[in-house]
Enzyme design. Structure first.
Site, PDB file in Angstrom:
ATOM      1  N   ASP A   1      -7.962  -5.380   0.180  1.00  0.00           N
ATOM      2  CA  ASP A   1      -8.464  -6.211  -0.919  1.00  0.00           C
ATOM      3  C   ASP A   1      -8.098  -7.676  -0.786  1.00  0.00           C
ATOM      4  OD1 ASP A   1      -9.635  -4.101  -2.256  1.00  0.00           O
ATOM      5  OD2 ASP A   1      -7.706  -3.474  -3.033  1.00  0.00           O
TER       6      ASP A   1
ATOM      7  N   HIS B   1       0.853  -1.183   0.000  1.00  0.00           N
ATOM      8  CA  HIS B   1       0.000   0.000   0.000  1.00  0.00           C
ATOM      9  C   HIS B   1       0.883   1.225   0.000  1.00  0.00           C
ATOM     10  CE1 HIS B   1      -3.150   2.834   1.183  1.00  0.00           C
ATOM     11  NE2 HIS B   1      -3.974   1.934   0.711  1.00  0.00           N
TER      12      HIS B   1
END
Ligand code: CMC
Length: 428
Positions: free
Chosen positions: A363, A306
């Site tokens: 996710d 991320h």
């Protein structure tokens, strides 16, 4: 930066810039006068060191893995509140009282229907169109229907547009799904919860009564909460940039949806589950880990890494727990969950992932839950868009009401040809 100012020296010329502190988080150097003072721009492609705005909505501490909405930790909101409550919080700044929550829920439920003419838009798409393509088109088309909520200078109209977007998104998303499988559209039912109504419009059929399963309703609501807002991410920044020109709200949200679709952003949930299915069984994980580490192979472990979190994504923590709970409660035993757990274990003990601080993101587990509920992978990003709409409208409202707001207009480091004379085509 203790003295509250920063000095920039270019060619022996020093100029001072104010350092501003937020409630929490890094200080920012206010360089708005930098170009006027020095004739130089800053260079920050991907905005890795740039605060694009001042905001009071969401705070992320990526090193600690903390996500707060209006100060409230995401795990507390996911475990204890509802998506309607979080929506109110994001839009209005404070948790609602019981009466305020009832009024807000009622208001949203009164905007769930679509103008009947909009249903004809769906028929213009191929049946195999990706539902995100349909979402972009239909949400953009809302701007042609709701003219009484497009005066962005009027706070009341802005709020009506915000409510409409939050309310209509489940209807639009469910219709995109129904269209793709050739089933009739279902009209919304306002006696159901926001999430229960969405599940019915998606999985129900007009021929029989649909009973909302509370386990699925709860899991879905949690997923909506976890995706509701995430500070100045790519799609939110897109919405702000589109809105900064004074564009109407529906068009701005359509721009956000287009940005969200990309596999590095919202599209990663679809890509993560496809990857887990492709891996298939835990014994094949080492092959994929080797590919992710190979510089010559573009493959990346989807659902890992991320831009901001250099620790566990706090949303992934909630979803990891929820994945087991939901599958257990539904009596499902999905080998994809076993593969996910083993992949997480192996990656988190591998020096490549440890050194680069690559952890599972939101996710990684959401796809496992969504697929257990019955959604095809193409719908995953649509669900993300549905939930993120409240974040987009909250950030858009904040931007429009900010007295310092200007049209977003970045500059560049130009490395093309300097001025040269045009040469007639026959002489080139
Ligand atoms: N698998 C393998 N290596 C990775 C991965 C990954 N998933 N992510 C980053 N790296 C490596 C990358 O190769 C680079 O290595 P090096 O420094 O040797 O070149 C290093 O880690 C830093 O990566 P980056 O691309 O410079 O980092 P970024 O901040 O620009 O990218 C990201 C962040 C999310 C786009 C990236 O981690 C990624 O592509 N992840 C997979 C897609 C994904 O899961 N996206 C969902 C994000 S969460 C949902 C949302 O908020 O939208």
């Amino acid at each position: 930066m203790g003295d509250g100012s920063a000095k920039v020296e270019i060619g022996g010329n020093a100029t001072d810039y104010k350092v501003r502190s937020g409630t929490v988080g890094p200080d920012v150097i206010d360089i708005r006068k930098l170009y006027a003072n020095t004739g130089a721009f800053t260079f920050d492609p991907g905005f890795t060191s740039t605060a694009s705005c001042e905001s009071t909505i969401t705070y992320i501490d990526g090193d600690e893995g903390i996500l707060l909405h209006r100060g409230y930790p995401i795990d507390q909101l996911a475990e204890q509140s509802s998506f309607m409550e979080v929506s109110y919080l994001l839009l209005n700044g404070e948790l609602p009282s019981k009466a305020e929550l009832e009024k807000f829920t009622y208001t949203i439920s009164r905007h769930t229907m679509l103008h009947e003419q909009l249903s004809t838009f769906y028929r213009g798409f191929r049946r195999d169109a990706h539902p995100m393509a349909i979402m972009c088109g239909v949400v953009g088309a809302l701007s042609a229907f709701y003219h009484d909520s497009t005066d962005i200078a009027d706070p009341h109209q802005r709020m009506v547009a915000s409510h409409r977007l939050i309310a209509k998104m489940p209807t639009i998303a469910a219709m995109a799904y129904k269209y793709s499988i050739g089933q009739p559209f279902l009209y919304p039912r306002n006696d159901l919860s926001y999430t229960g109504n969405f599940l019915r419009m998606t999985f129900g059929v007009p021929a029989e009564e649909y009973v909302v399963d509370p386990v699925i309703e709860d899991a879905m609501d949690k997923i909506f909460i976890l995706h509701a807002d995430h500070e100045q991410n790519a799609s939110t920044s897109t919405v702000r940039l589109a809105g900064s020109s004074g564009a109407n709200p529906f068009a701005c949200i359509a721009a956000g949806i287009a940005c969200l679709w990309g596999p590095a952003h919202g599209g990663a949930n679809e890509a993560a589950l496809n990857m887990l299915r492709e891996i298939g069984t835990p014994d094949r994980i080492p092959e994929y880990i080797a590919r992710a580490k190979n510089k010559d192979d573009p493959f990346r472990l989807m659902g890992f890494g991320h831009r901001v979190y250099k620790n566990f994504d706090p949303r992934a923590k909630v979803l990891s727990k929820a994945a087991t709970e939901v599958l257990d409660k539904m009596g499902r035993n999905d080998p994809v969950l076993d593969t996910a757990r083993e992949l997480e274990r192996i990656a988190l003990s591998d020096p490549y992932f440890i050194d680069k601080k690559l952890y599972p993101n939101v996710d990684f587990y959401s796809g496992v839950i969504l697929s257990a509920i019955g959604f095809p992978t193409t719908m995953f990003t649509v669900l993300f868009a549905l939930a993120r709409t409240v974040g987009w409208v909250a950030q858009w409202n904040e931007m429009i009401s900010d007295p310092e707001q200007k049209i977003g207009r970045p500059r560049q480091l130009y490395t093309g040809a300097a001025m040269r004379d045009y040469i007639q085509v026959g002489k080139r």
